[in-house]
Design a protein around this motif. Sequence first.
Motif, short mmCIF file in Angstrom:
data_model
loop_
_atom_site.label_atom_id
_atom_site.label_comp_id
_atom_site.label_asym_id
_atom_site.label_seq_id
_atom_site.Cartn_x
_atom_site.Cartn_y
_atom_site.Cartn_z
N UNK A 5 0.85 -1.33 -0.11
CA UNK A 5 -0.15 -0.10 0.12
C UNK A 5 1.12 1.55 -0.35
N UNK A 6 2.01 1.39 1.15
CA UNK A 6 3.09 2.13 0.97
C UNK A 6 3.40 2.74 -0.42
N UNK A 7 3.99 1.60 -1.15
CA UNK A 7 5.09 2.10 -2.31
C UNK A 7 3.22 1.99 -3.91
N UNK A 8 1.79 1.62 -3.61
CA UNK A 8 1.65 2.27 -4.16
C UNK A 8 0.72 3.75 -4.12
N UNK B 272 3.14 5.89 -3.08
CA UNK B 272 4.65 6.41 -2.91
C UNK B 272 4.22 7.07 -3.91
N UNK B 273 3.37 6.24 -5.24
CA UNK B 273 3.50 6.96 -6.24
C UNK B 273 1.90 6.66 -7.68
N UNK B 274 0.92 7.23 -6.51
CA UNK B 274 0.37 7.71 -6.84
C UNK B 274 -0.07 8.50 -7.70
N UNK B 275 1.22 10.15 -7.53
CA UNK B 275 1.21 10.89 -8.61
C UNK B 275 1.27 10.61 -9.81
N UNK B 276 2.09 9.98 -10.16
CA UNK B 276 1.72 9.18 -11.26
C UNK B 276 0.56 9.30 -12.31
N UNK C 94 -1.00 13.52 -4.00
CA UNK C 94 0.01 14.35 -4.28
C UNK C 94 -0.07 13.56 -1.82
N UNK C 95 -1.26 13.79 -1.73
CA UNK C 95 -1.62 13.35 -0.36
C UNK C 95 -1.66 12.09 -0.24
N UNK D 120 1.27 10.09 2.73
CA UNK D 120 1.03 9.25 3.26
C UNK D 120 2.06 8.23 3.19
N UNK D 121 2.41 7.87 2.09
CA UNK D 121 3.08 6.57 1.46
C UNK D 121 3.84 6.80 2.15
N UNK D 122 5.34 8.13 1.72
CA UNK D 122 6.58 8.72 2.15
C UNK D 122 6.12 7.99 3.72
N UNK D 123 5.97 8.57 4.99
CA UNK D 123 4.98 8.49 6.37
C UNK D 123 5.06 6.84 6.35
N UNK D 124 4.27 6.14 5.11
CA UNK D 124 4.05 4.95 5.55
C UNK D 124 5.83 3.87 5.24
N UNK D 125 6.26 4.09 4.79
CA UNK D 125 7.23 3.98 4.15
C UNK D 125 8.60 4.52 5.78
#
Length: 218
Positions: A148-151, A153-157, A179-180, A184-189
């Motif tokens: 989920x965190x990786x997905x 992270x790349x959601x802005x694409x 972007x939000x 959240x993905x960065x924090x999750x990582x």
Amino acid sequence: MNKEHFLIELKIYLKPLTTQQQSFILNKYETIFEERSAAGETEEQIAKSLGKPRGIAEEILQEFNINVPEKKLERDGWQEIQPIVNDDYYYEEASEHPYDDTYRSYERPHHSGFVRFCQVAGVLAFNFLFMFWMIFAAIMVVFSGWLVAVLFLFSPILGGISVFAGFNDGTMFQLFFSIFLSGAGVIGLLILTPLTKFFGKVLRHYLQWNIRVLRGEI
């Protein structure tokens, strides 16, 4: 401290290990000295960069779940061992090093066949009925968290693609929301990285404990 001094002191603190384990570790550090000496470093520089032998030994023993008892050493890091003299002036050879009496407790215990059977059967049953499923669930949770965190992270694409595909209010909302999610993905990582390391460390110690029980070392 030269190489000989370093290896002798390291061997003293590694005495709880088997002879084969000691030889493997000592050969490893002897190879380090030889390789770095060939590169131009002095033995004193190599020993200083490696750290104190006691600290190295403590880290190694902790991997085997062996705690080094605290002993007060002399200022130079060595403890002098004197022969014991009795009333008949008979000299008895002292212990090889000051931790001998303490380390006797680490010898493999001798259990009867019934006790060994109960140990092995109990550990296997406990793992199969409870711990296996707990570990499997924990692994799935950690894996899902990383996915989920990786997905995220790349959601802005995906948000950028929707903007180029057709610019409107809905696409702008999707872009800002992606972007939000990326934040959240960065924090999750950042949370998952130490959590995964901790889980791996606990799992490794648990597996080592199981192996020791199955081998009869506990």
